[in-house]
Design a protein around this motif. Structure first.
Motif, PDB file in Angstrom:
ATOM      1  N   THR A 140       0.630  -1.158  -0.030  1.00 57.98           N
ATOM      2  CA  THR A 140       0.190   0.070  -0.142  1.00 57.98           C
ATOM      3  C   THR A 140       0.855   1.161   0.008  1.00 57.98           C
ATOM      4  OG1 THR A 140      -0.131  -0.232   2.408  1.00 57.98           O
ATOM      5  CG2 THR A 140      -1.802  -1.171   1.226  1.00 57.98           C
ATOM      6  N   HIS A 141       2.178   0.954  -0.008  1.00 62.45           N
ATOM      7  CA  HIS A 141       3.035   2.292  -0.055  1.00 62.45           C
ATOM      8  C   HIS A 141       4.104   1.967  -1.413  1.00 62.45           C
ATOM      9  CE1 HIS A 141       1.645   3.456   3.790  1.00 62.45           C
ATOM     10  NE2 HIS A 141       1.614   2.206   4.323  1.00 62.45           N
ATOM     11  N   PRO A 142       4.408   3.306  -1.781  1.00 61.55           N
ATOM     12  CA  PRO A 142       5.189   3.026  -3.076  1.00 61.55           C
ATOM     13  C   PRO A 142       6.349   2.380  -3.086  1.00 61.55           C
ATOM     14  CG  PRO A 142       4.633   5.263  -2.655  1.00 61.55           C
ATOM     15  CD  PRO A 142       4.112   4.376  -1.797  1.00 61.55           C
ATOM     16  N   GLY A 143       7.600   2.855  -1.767  1.00 60.06           N
ATOM     17  CA  GLY A 143       8.620   2.372  -1.593  1.00 60.06           C
ATOM     18  C   GLY A 143       9.796   2.872  -2.652  1.00 60.06           C
ATOM     19  N   ARG A 144      10.409   1.918  -3.208  1.00 64.00           N
ATOM     20  CA  ARG A 144      11.578   2.444  -4.046  1.00 64.00           C
ATOM     21  C   ARG A 144      10.835   2.442  -5.550  1.00 64.00           C
ATOM     22  NH1 ARG A 144      16.096  -1.442  -3.668  1.00 64.00           N
ATOM     23  NH2 ARG A 144      16.828   0.051  -5.203  1.00 64.00           N
ATOM     24  N   ARG A 145       9.800   2.366  -5.581  1.00 66.10           N
ATOM     25  CA  ARG A 145       9.177   2.126  -7.022  1.00 66.10           C
ATOM     26  C   ARG A 145       9.812   1.257  -8.046  1.00 66.10           C
ATOM     27  NH1 ARG A 145       9.135   6.786  -4.798  1.00 66.10           N
ATOM     28  NH2 ARG A 145      11.168   7.372  -5.671  1.00 66.10           N
ATOM     29  N   PRO A 146      10.052  -0.259  -7.810  1.00 68.82           N
ATOM     30  CA  PRO A 146      10.642  -0.873  -8.848  1.00 68.82           C
ATOM     31  C   PRO A 146       9.587  -1.029 -10.016  1.00 68.82           C
ATOM     32  CG  PRO A 146       9.551  -2.051  -6.854  1.00 68.82           C
ATOM     33  CD  PRO A 146       9.652  -0.801  -6.548  1.00 68.82           C
ATOM     34  N   PRO A 147      10.446  -1.702 -10.912  1.00 72.85           N
ATOM     35  CA  PRO A 147       9.372  -1.853 -12.196  1.00 72.85           C
ATOM     36  C   PRO A 147       8.361  -2.992 -11.920  1.00 72.85           C
ATOM     37  CG  PRO A 147      11.648  -3.136 -12.172  1.00 72.85           C
ATOM     38  CD  PRO A 147      11.545  -2.382 -10.886  1.00 72.85           C
ATOM     39  N   THR A 148       7.309  -3.077 -12.760  1.00 72.90           N
ATOM     40  CA  THR A 148       6.244  -3.770 -12.973  1.00 72.90           C
ATOM     41  C   THR A 148       6.150  -4.359 -13.988  1.00 72.90           C
ATOM     42  OG1 THR A 148       5.247  -2.311 -11.132  1.00 72.90           O
ATOM     43  CG2 THR A 148       3.809  -4.080 -12.365  1.00 72.90           C
ATOM     44  N   SER A 149       5.878  -5.703 -14.259  1.00 75.34           N
ATOM     45  CA  SER A 149       5.700  -6.520 -15.287  1.00 75.34           C
ATOM     46  C   SER A 149       4.227  -6.306 -15.490  1.00 75.34           C
ATOM     47  CB  SER A 149       6.273  -7.958 -15.450  1.00 75.34           C
ATOM     48  OG  SER A 149       5.300  -8.854 -14.731  1.00 75.34           O
ATOM     49  N   ARG A 150       3.993  -6.259 -17.020  1.00 74.99           N
ATOM     50  CA  ARG A 150       2.320  -6.180 -17.301  1.00 74.99           C
ATOM     51  C   ARG A 150       1.920  -7.633 -16.931  1.00 74.99           C
ATOM     52  NH1 ARG A 150       1.651  -2.079 -20.870  1.00 74.99           N
ATOM     53  NH2 ARG A 150       3.252  -0.933 -21.742  1.00 74.99           N
ATOM     54  N   THR A 151       2.493  -8.665 -17.147  1.00 75.87           N
ATOM     55  CA  THR A 151       2.052  -9.928 -16.677  1.00 75.87           C
ATOM     56  C   THR A 151       1.780  -9.877 -15.049  1.00 75.87           C
ATOM     57  OG1 THR A 151       3.428 -10.981 -18.324  1.00 75.87           O
ATOM     58  CG2 THR A 151       2.439 -12.414 -16.959  1.00 75.87           C
ATOM     59  N   ASP A 152       2.436  -9.405 -14.289  1.00 71.45           N
ATOM     60  CA  ASP A 152       2.253  -9.416 -13.030  1.00 71.45           C
ATOM     61  C   ASP A 152       1.204  -8.305 -12.657  1.00 71.45           C
ATOM     62  OD1 ASP A 152       4.122 -11.065 -12.304  1.00 71.45           O
ATOM     63  OD2 ASP A 152       5.708  -9.678 -11.789  1.00 71.45           O
ATOM     64  N   LEU A 153       1.072  -7.096 -13.238  1.00 70.88           N
ATOM     65  CA  LEU A 153      -0.079  -6.289 -12.983  1.00 70.88           C
ATOM     66  C   LEU A 153      -1.427  -7.108 -13.391  1.00 70.88           C
ATOM     67  CD1 LEU A 153      -1.175  -3.514 -12.639  1.00 70.88           C
ATOM     68  CD2 LEU A 153      -0.635  -2.869 -14.993  1.00 70.88           C
ATOM     69  N   ALA A 154      -1.225  -7.585 -14.742  1.00 71.25           N
ATOM     70  CA  ALA A 154      -2.674  -8.299 -15.149  1.00 71.25           C
ATOM     71  C   ALA A 154      -3.223  -9.392 -14.083  1.00 71.25           C
ATOM     72  CB  ALA A 154      -2.344  -8.794 -16.655  1.00 71.25           C
ATOM     73  N   HIS A 155      -2.166 -10.080 -13.518  1.00 70.13           N
ATOM     74  CA  HIS A 155      -2.399 -11.128 -12.900  1.00 70.13           C
ATOM     75  C   HIS A 155      -3.116 -10.518 -11.385  1.00 70.13           C
ATOM     76  CE1 HIS A 155      -1.832 -14.431  -9.926  1.00 70.13           C
ATOM     77  NE2 HIS A 155      -2.040 -15.373 -10.939  1.00 70.13           N
ATOM     78  N   ALA A 156      -2.618  -9.543 -10.967  1.00 66.40           N
ATOM     79  CA  ALA A 156      -2.942  -8.910  -9.724  1.00 66.40           C
ATOM     80  C   ALA A 156      -4.377  -8.296 -10.009  1.00 66.40           C
ATOM     81  CB  ALA A 156      -1.837  -7.820  -9.409  1.00 66.40           C
ATOM     82  N   LEU A 157      -4.527  -7.846 -10.972  1.00 67.22           N
ATOM     83  CA  LEU A 157      -6.207  -7.346 -11.452  1.00 67.22           C
ATOM     84  C   LEU A 157      -7.058  -8.072 -11.352  1.00 67.22           C
ATOM     85  CD1 LEU A 157      -4.927  -4.653 -14.131  1.00 67.22           C
ATOM     86  CD2 LEU A 157      -6.171  -4.181 -12.166  1.00 67.22           C
ATOM     87  N   VAL A 158      -6.855  -9.063 -12.079  1.00 67.45           N
ATOM     88  CA  VAL A 158      -7.790 -10.359 -12.259  1.00 67.45           C
ATOM     89  C   VAL A 158      -7.786 -11.207 -10.841  1.00 67.45           C
ATOM     90  CG1 VAL A 158      -8.160 -12.690 -13.416  1.00 67.45           C
ATOM     91  CG2 VAL A 158      -7.248 -10.549 -14.575  1.00 67.45           C
ATOM     92  N   GLN A 159      -6.672 -11.259 -10.278  1.00 68.95           N
ATOM     93  CA  GLN A 159      -6.843 -11.896  -8.755  1.00 68.95           C
ATOM     94  C   GLN A 159      -7.763 -11.276  -7.931  1.00 68.95           C
ATOM     95  OE1 GLN A 159      -6.117 -15.179  -8.327  1.00 68.95           O
ATOM     96  NE2 GLN A 159      -4.208 -15.187  -7.161  1.00 68.95           N
ATOM     97  N   ALA A 160      -7.466  -9.724  -7.804  1.00 67.82           N
ATOM     98  CA  ALA A 160      -8.447  -9.038  -6.887  1.00 67.82           C
ATOM     99  C   ALA A 160     -10.003  -8.988  -7.312  1.00 67.82           C
ATOM    100  CB  ALA A 160      -7.772  -7.563  -7.176  1.00 67.82           C
ATOM    101  N   VAL A 161     -10.317  -9.560  -8.527  1.00 65.13           N
ATOM    102  CA  VAL A 161     -11.620  -9.283  -8.712  1.00 65.13           C
ATOM    103  C   VAL A 161     -12.630  -9.757  -7.816  1.00 65.13           C
ATOM    104  CG1 VAL A 161     -13.377 -10.193 -10.439  1.00 65.13           C
ATOM    105  CG2 VAL A 161     -11.320  -9.020 -11.314  1.00 65.13           C
ATOM    106  N   SER A 162     -12.347 -11.132  -7.446  1.00 60.04           N
ATOM    107  CA  SER A 162     -13.218 -11.873  -6.601  1.00 60.04           C
ATOM    108  C   SER A 162     -13.099 -11.926  -4.944  1.00 60.04           C
ATOM    109  CB  SER A 162     -13.392 -13.329  -7.069  1.00 60.04           C
ATOM    110  OG  SER A 162     -12.101 -14.015  -7.009  1.00 60.04           O
ATOM    111  N   HIS A 163     -11.784 -11.021  -4.784  1.00 60.90           N
ATOM    112  CA  HIS A 163     -11.273 -11.107  -3.283  1.00 60.90           C
ATOM    113  C   HIS A 163     -11.885  -9.796  -2.659  1.00 60.90           C
ATOM    114  CE1 HIS A 163      -7.420 -13.573  -4.382  1.00 60.90           C
ATOM    115  NE2 HIS A 163      -8.593 -14.278  -4.469  1.00 60.90           N
ATOM    116  N   ARG A 164     -11.989  -9.764  -1.338  1.00 62.37           N
ATOM    117  CA  ARG A 164     -12.590  -8.663  -0.671  1.00 62.37           C
ATOM    118  C   ARG A 164     -11.408  -7.992   0.090  1.00 62.37           C
ATOM    119  NH1 ARG A 164     -16.814  -7.495  -2.669  1.00 62.37           N
ATOM    120  NH2 ARG A 164     -17.663  -6.257  -0.743  1.00 62.37           N
ATOM    121  N   ASP A 165     -10.296  -8.342  -0.165  1.00 59.39           N
ATOM    122  CA  ASP A 165      -8.941  -7.668   0.424  1.00 59.39           C
ATOM    123  C   ASP A 165      -8.836  -6.344  -0.318  1.00 59.39           C
ATOM    124  OD1 ASP A 165      -8.728  -9.972   1.895  1.00 59.39           O
ATOM    125  OD2 ASP A 165      -7.264 -10.712   0.699  1.00 59.39           O
ATOM    126  N   HIS A 166      -8.271  -5.486   0.464  1.00 59.58           N
ATOM    127  CA  HIS A 166      -7.763  -4.214  -0.070  1.00 59.58           C
ATOM    128  C   HIS A 166      -9.017  -3.330  -0.823  1.00 59.58           C
ATOM    129  CE1 HIS A 166      -3.797  -5.466   0.735  1.00 59.58           C
ATOM    130  NE2 HIS A 166      -3.966  -6.280  -0.130  1.00 59.58           N
TER     131      HIS A 166
END
Length: 216
Positions: free
Chosen positions: A176-202
């Motif tokens: 929940t904090h940006p920290g050092r702002r490391p890179p993000t792969s598009r694959t990881d971003l897409a995975h995180a988005l879809v995983q979050a669809v059915s979760h109530r976290d965050h």
């Protein structure tokens, strides 16, 4: 779940669509040119809709369980409004049709605006042209985030770092904090988005995705 994906024909949007199918969801892929969409599957239908057109957005959102938006805009020195106007139209349509879950990805480098004044000056000295072209987009993404935060929807915002290409999902970290702002792969971003669809976290939080090591 029945998902509608805005920005589906972008590099990240195509990954979101593939991963959503792999996780058992059905997808309505929103693109201005459906004939150019490269994915063909019985779990995917395409729809032509301009996110700046409120009536078109209202029509495609109806009947879905959740919305994922990866709408972006190219760098420009002119005022940019596509992200914020699309967010306004999407939010309005979701409220109209009782759709509550919204996942939205912002633009890389947005957290640079949160740096100290001295750090911002150092960046401008190194990359003045790049920063100038990206500033209008960053300002619009911030307006987009403000529109979404002011709703009572079950939203989660994702702020990626510098986007890179990886073929596989890594052991990425979500904070929940940006920290050092490391890179993000598009694959990881897409995975995180879809995983979050059915979760109530965050719910109603802004998350940062930091790509890690490749998982064997």
């Amino acid at each position: 779940m029945k998902l509608v994906v805005f920005g589906a024909n972008s590099p990240t949007g195509r990954l979101v669509t593939v991963m959503a199918m792999a996780m058992g969801h059905t997808v309505t892929a929103i693109t201005r040119r459906p004939a150019d969409f490269p994915l063909y599957d019985h779990r995917v239908q395409t729809a032509a809709a301009d996110p700046m057109d409120a009536d078109a957005v209202d029509w495609v959102v109806r009947g879905h369980d959740a919305v994922i938006s990866v709408i972006g805009a190219p760098p420009s020195t002119q005022r940019v409004t596509v992200c914020s106007q699309a967010a306004y139209n999407i939010v309005k349509a979701m409220i109209n049709h009782g759709v509550r879950r919204l996942l939205c990805a912002g633009s890389p480098g947005l957290d640079a605006a949160d740096l100290s004044r001295a750090a911002q000056l150092r960046q401008r000295a190194i990359r003045p042209v790049v920063l100038a072209c990206g500033r209008a987009v960053q300002q619009d993404v911030r307006r987009m985030e403000s529109i979404i935060r002011e709703t009572g929807l079950d939203w989660t915002l994702f702020r990626p770092g510098r986007l890179v290409c990886r073929s596989e999902v890594t052991d990425y970290r979500i904070t929940t904090h940006p920290g050092r702002r490391p890179p993000t792969s598009r694959t990881d971003l897409a995975h995180a988005l879809v995983q979050a669809v059915s979760h109530r976290d965050h719910l109603r939080e802004t998350l940062h995705v930091a790509t890690g090591r490749r998982v064997p």
